[in-house]
Design a protein around this motif. Structure first.
Motif, PDB file in Angstrom:
ATOM      1  N   VAL A 206       0.833  -1.207   0.000  1.00 23.79           N
ATOM      2  CA  VAL A 206       0.000   0.000   0.000  1.00 23.79           C
ATOM      3  C   VAL A 206       0.865   1.253   0.000  1.00 23.79           C
ATOM      4  O   VAL A 206       0.548   2.247  -0.670  1.00 23.79           O
ATOM      5  CB  VAL A 206      -0.958  -0.008   1.216  1.00 23.79           C
ATOM      6  CG1 VAL A 206      -1.714   1.316   1.317  1.00 23.79           C
ATOM      7  CG2 VAL A 206      -1.948  -1.164   1.108  1.00 23.79           C
ATOM      8  N   ALA A 207       1.985   1.216   0.725  1.00 26.93           N
ATOM      9  CA  ALA A 207       2.899   2.367   0.755  1.00 26.93           C
ATOM     10  C   ALA A 207       3.477   2.623  -0.638  1.00 26.93           C
ATOM     11  O   ALA A 207       3.611   3.784  -1.070  1.00 26.93           O
ATOM     12  CB  ALA A 207       4.016   2.109   1.763  1.00 26.93           C
ATOM     13  N   ILE A 208       3.824   1.556  -1.344  1.00 23.43           N
ATOM     14  CA  ILE A 208       4.368   1.710  -2.699  1.00 23.43           C
ATOM     15  C   ILE A 208       3.311   2.294  -3.628  1.00 23.43           C
ATOM     16  O   ILE A 208       3.572   3.238  -4.391  1.00 23.43           O
ATOM     17  CB  ILE A 208       4.869   0.353  -3.229  1.00 23.43           C
ATOM     18  CG1 ILE A 208       6.088  -0.107  -2.435  1.00 23.43           C
ATOM     19  CG2 ILE A 208       5.223   0.456  -4.713  1.00 23.43           C
ATOM     20  CD1 ILE A 208       6.531  -1.516  -2.753  1.00 23.43           C
ATOM     21  N   MET A 209       2.079   1.771  -3.566  1.00 21.95           N
ATOM     22  CA  MET A 209       1.014   2.266  -4.438  1.00 21.95           C
ATOM     23  C   MET A 209       0.641   3.708  -4.102  1.00 21.95           C
ATOM     24  O   MET A 209       0.256   4.474  -4.984  1.00 21.95           O
ATOM     25  CB  MET A 209      -0.204   1.352  -4.341  1.00 21.95           C
ATOM     26  CG  MET A 209      -0.009   0.012  -5.023  1.00 21.95           C
ATOM     27  SD  MET A 209      -1.556  -0.917  -5.216  1.00 21.95           S
ATOM     28  CE  MET A 209      -1.856  -1.378  -3.521  1.00 21.95           C
ATOM     29  N   THR A 210       0.760   4.087  -2.835  1.00 23.82           N
ATOM     30  CA  THR A 210       0.480   5.478  -2.454  1.00 23.82           C
ATOM     31  C   THR A 210       1.571   6.401  -2.986  1.00 23.82           C
ATOM     32  O   THR A 210       1.294   7.497  -3.486  1.00 23.82           O
ATOM     33  CB  THR A 210       0.370   5.600  -0.928  1.00 23.82           C
ATOM     34  OG1 THR A 210      -0.618   4.692  -0.437  1.00 23.82           O
ATOM     35  CG2 THR A 210      -0.009   7.014  -0.515  1.00 23.82           C
TER      36      THR A 210
END
Length: 520
Positions: A103-107
Motif C-alpha cells: 500500500v505504501a508503494i502504491m500510495t
C-alpha cells in the motif's frame, strides 16, 4: 531517469522523488507497537531496499510484494525504492508487513490517494497472486490501534472476526490486493466486519467427575484447588486415576469473565494458535510433554515468545510425570508460581508475560511407581528412590498448596461404587465459591484466593484464635515454612468459601493442613 510499469503495461517516466507513509504494527512479546511504513521512490538504478531492523521474513517480503503488485496489474517502480520501518530500534518480524509495504508503494506512485490511507492500520501477508493470508497477533494490533486513536483497520479476511472483537474500531476483512485498492479508490465497497456473536460455553466435556468412581478425598482436593486457583500435586501408583482426575479439572472450572477471555484470546492470537472467531470461552488447558525445553515451557528464545505457562494463563497447566521434567524447567517454574508472571530479559529489552495459571501436577511415588502401595511391593533400590525424590526441589514443592495421595481402588470397590457426583454439580459449588471470593477481592484487583499477597493476608483472611494456635502447632510438627503457612491460610479461606461461610473456622484450617505433606 527511471520508469514505472502501469496497469496498461506502458512505461511511465519518473522525474522526481515520491514518498508515502502507512501505519502498521509490530509484535513485541504479546503486545503490539505502532510502526510507520515509509516508502520512497527516487531516481537512480533499480533497487528495492527494506531498512528498520527487519528479520528474514520481512526482507523476503520484497519478492512477495513485487509479484503481488505485478499480478494485480499495478505499477511497480523500476527505479530506486526504499522502505523504512520506523522506529528503527524495534525488531520487525514476520510477513505481516507485506500489505502495508504494498500500500505504501502504491500510495507513493499515485495509485492510491494519501487521504485514503491516513489514520488507518494495514496488516497482512501477501501471496504471489495478490491474495491475503492470515497472520498472528491481529487482536493485539487492533487493541493497539484503538489505543492510538486509529479509526479503521484492514486485515486479512481470515483475521477480520478476531480484530472486530475490539469495540470502536471499524474492521475490514480483505481477500485480495485488488479488492483493497478498489475500495480505497472508491470503485467498490468493502463490508465492515460485524462484531462476532459470543460463543456459548461448552457444557459437555470429554472427562467428567461422574465417570470417576471412588477417590472422594482426591476429588475433594481437586474441587478446593479449582475453587481458589490453587496449585495441586497428585501422587499415586500407576493406574490409580491421577491423570483422569487432572483431565476432569476443566469440567469444573468457572466460565471466564469478558476481561479474562480477552486476555486469553490476545495471548493465543500473538502465539499464532488462535483459530476462533469470537472471544475464547474455555479456560486454557496446556499439557506439555516432559521432554519440553525450558524455553518452551517458561518462555524465551532469542526473540522472546510466550511459553506454556503463559499459554495457560487464566487456565490450567498440567505437568504429568512431574519429576521427569528437566531440572531447568522445574526450577524455572518457581518465578511464575510466585510472581504470576515471567520476566524474560534480552539485550534488546525486557518482556513480561502474564502467567496466572493453576498448576496441576502428577507423579509416581518412585521410579517403579509402587512405593507405599498396599498390594504391590516397591522394587526400587534405596539410592534410586532417593534420587527420584530429590528431582523436585524444596523451593518448588513449597509453592504447591495441596498434596493429594491417589490410592489405587480395587476393582471390587469400583464395581460396588455408587454413581459419582457430576462435574456440573461440582462446578456449581466452585462458581459460588469464586463469586464469594470475587466480591471480597475485587476492590484489590484480585480474582482468586491463591492470588492474595502476603501484605493483605491478615486483612482478607483473618483467623480465629483457635486456628492461629492450630497453625502454630502444625508449623512445628510439619516443619512448615512461612510460605507454606501463608498458603495454608489461603487454602482455608477457599474451604470456607465452598462452605458458604463468611469467616474462617478452625475446621477450615484443619482441613487445609490435611493437604500438606507428612514428614517421614
Amino acid at each position: 531517469m527511471g520508469f514505472l510499469l502501469g496497469e496498461s503495461g506502458a512505461f511511465i517516466p519518473d522525474f522526481f522523488s515520491m514518498s508515502a507513509k502507512i501505519l502498521s504494527a509490530a509484535m513485541s512479546g504479546i503486545d503490539a507497537e505502532l510502526v510507520e511504513v515509509e516508502s520512497d521512490v527516487a531516481g537512480g538504478m533499480p533497487s528495492f531496499v527494506v531498512v528498520g531492523l527487519p528479520d528474514t521474513a520481512v526482507q523476503e517480503s520484497r519478492e512477495r510484494v513485487r509479484a503481488a503488485l505485478r499480478s494485480g496489474g499495478f505499477a511497480f517502480p523500476t527505479t530506486r525504492l526504499t522502505i523504512n520501518l520506523a522506529p528503527a530500534d524495534i525488531r520487525k518480524q514476520g510477513p505481516a508487513f507485506d500489505l502495508p509495504i504494498a500500500v505504501a508503494i502504491m500510495t507513493a506512485t499515485g495509485e492510491i490517494s494519501p487521504t485514503k490511507t491516513r489514520g488507518r492500520l494495514f496488516l497482512g501477508e501477501l501471496s504471489l497472486d495478490g491474495c491475503l493470508r492470515p497472520v498472528p497477533g491481529v487482536l493485539a494490533a487492533a487493541l493497539m490501534a484503538k489505543r492510538k486513536g486509529l479509526n479503521e483497520a484492514y486485515v486479512p479476511a481470515a483475521n477480520a472476526a478476531e480484530a472486530a472483537l475490539v469495540d470502536g474500531l471499524a474492521v475490514y476483512g480483505v481477500k485480495t490486493l485488488r479488492e483493497l485498492t478498489a475500495h480505497l479508490k472508491g470503485e467498490a465497497e468493502l463490508t465492515q466486519e460485524p462484531k462476532p456473536v459470543p460463543a456459548e460455553p461448552r457444557t459437555v466435556h470429554d472427562f467428567d467427575f461422574a465417570d470417576i468412581a471412588g477417590l472422594e478425598f482426591a476429588k475433594r482436593g481437586v474441587e478446593i484447588a479449582a475453587a481458589g486457583g490453587h496449585n495441586i500435586l497428585l501422587s499415586g501408583s500407576p493406574g490409580s486415576g491421577k491423570t483422569l482426575l487432572a483431565r476432569a479439572v476443566p469440567s469444573i472450572l468457572p466460565t471466564m469473565t469478558p476481561e479474562e477471555a480477552l486476555e486469553v484470546t490476545k495471548i493465543h492470537s500473538a502465539a499464532g494458535i488462535w483459530r476462533g472467531t469470537a472471544l475464547a470461552q474455555e479456560r486454557p488447558w496446556r499439557a506439555p510433554h516432559h521432554t519440553a525445553s525450558a524455553a518452551a515451557v517458561i518462555g524465551g528464545g532469542s526473540e522472546p515468545s510466550p511459553g506454556e505457562v503463559t499459554l495457560a494463563h487464566r487456565g490450567v497447566l498440567f505437568l504429568d510425570e512431574l519429576p521427569e521434567f528437566a531440572r531447568p524447567v522445574l526450577e524455572g517454574l518457581r518465578q511464575p508460581l510466585e510472581d504470576r508472571e515471567v520476566t524474560v530479559s534480552r539485550s534488546a529489552g525486557t518482556h513480561r508475560f502474564p502467567a496466572r495459571f493453576m498448576l496441576v501436577a502428577a507423579r509416581n511415588p518412585c521410579p517403579c511407581g509402587y512405593y507405599g502401595d498396599k498390594e504391590r511391593r516397591c522394587e526400587c533400590p534405596a539410592n534410586a528412590l532417593q534420587r527420584y525424590q530429590r528431582r523436585l526441589s524444596g523451593p518448588l514443592l513449597d509453592r504447591i498448596d495441596l498434596y493429594v495421595d491417589v490410592p489405587r481402588t480395587p476393582y471390587e470397590k469400583l464395581a460396588q461404587a455408587k454413581s459419582a457426583e457430576s462435574s456440573a454439580d461440582v462446578r456449581a459449588r466452585v462458581e459460588a465459591a469464586r463469586a464469594r471470593a470475587t466480591a471480597r477481592l475485587k476492590p484489590y484487583g484480585l480474582t482468586t484466593n491463591a492470588d492474595i499477597p502476603q501484605k493483605l493476608l491478615k486483612k482478607l483472611c483473618p483467623l480465629p484464635p483457635e486456628s492461629e494456635a492450630l497453625l502454630l502447632k502444625a508449623s512445628s510438627t510439619l516443619k512448615l515454612s512461612p510460605r507454606a503457612i501463608h498458603r495454608s491460610i489461603k487454602l482455608a479461606r477457599t474451604i470456607a468459601d465452598l462452605a458458604g461461610r463468611e469467616n474462617i473456622e478452625v475446621a477450615d484450617s484443619a482441613e487445609a493442613l490435611q493437604y500438606r505433606p507428612r514428614i517421614e
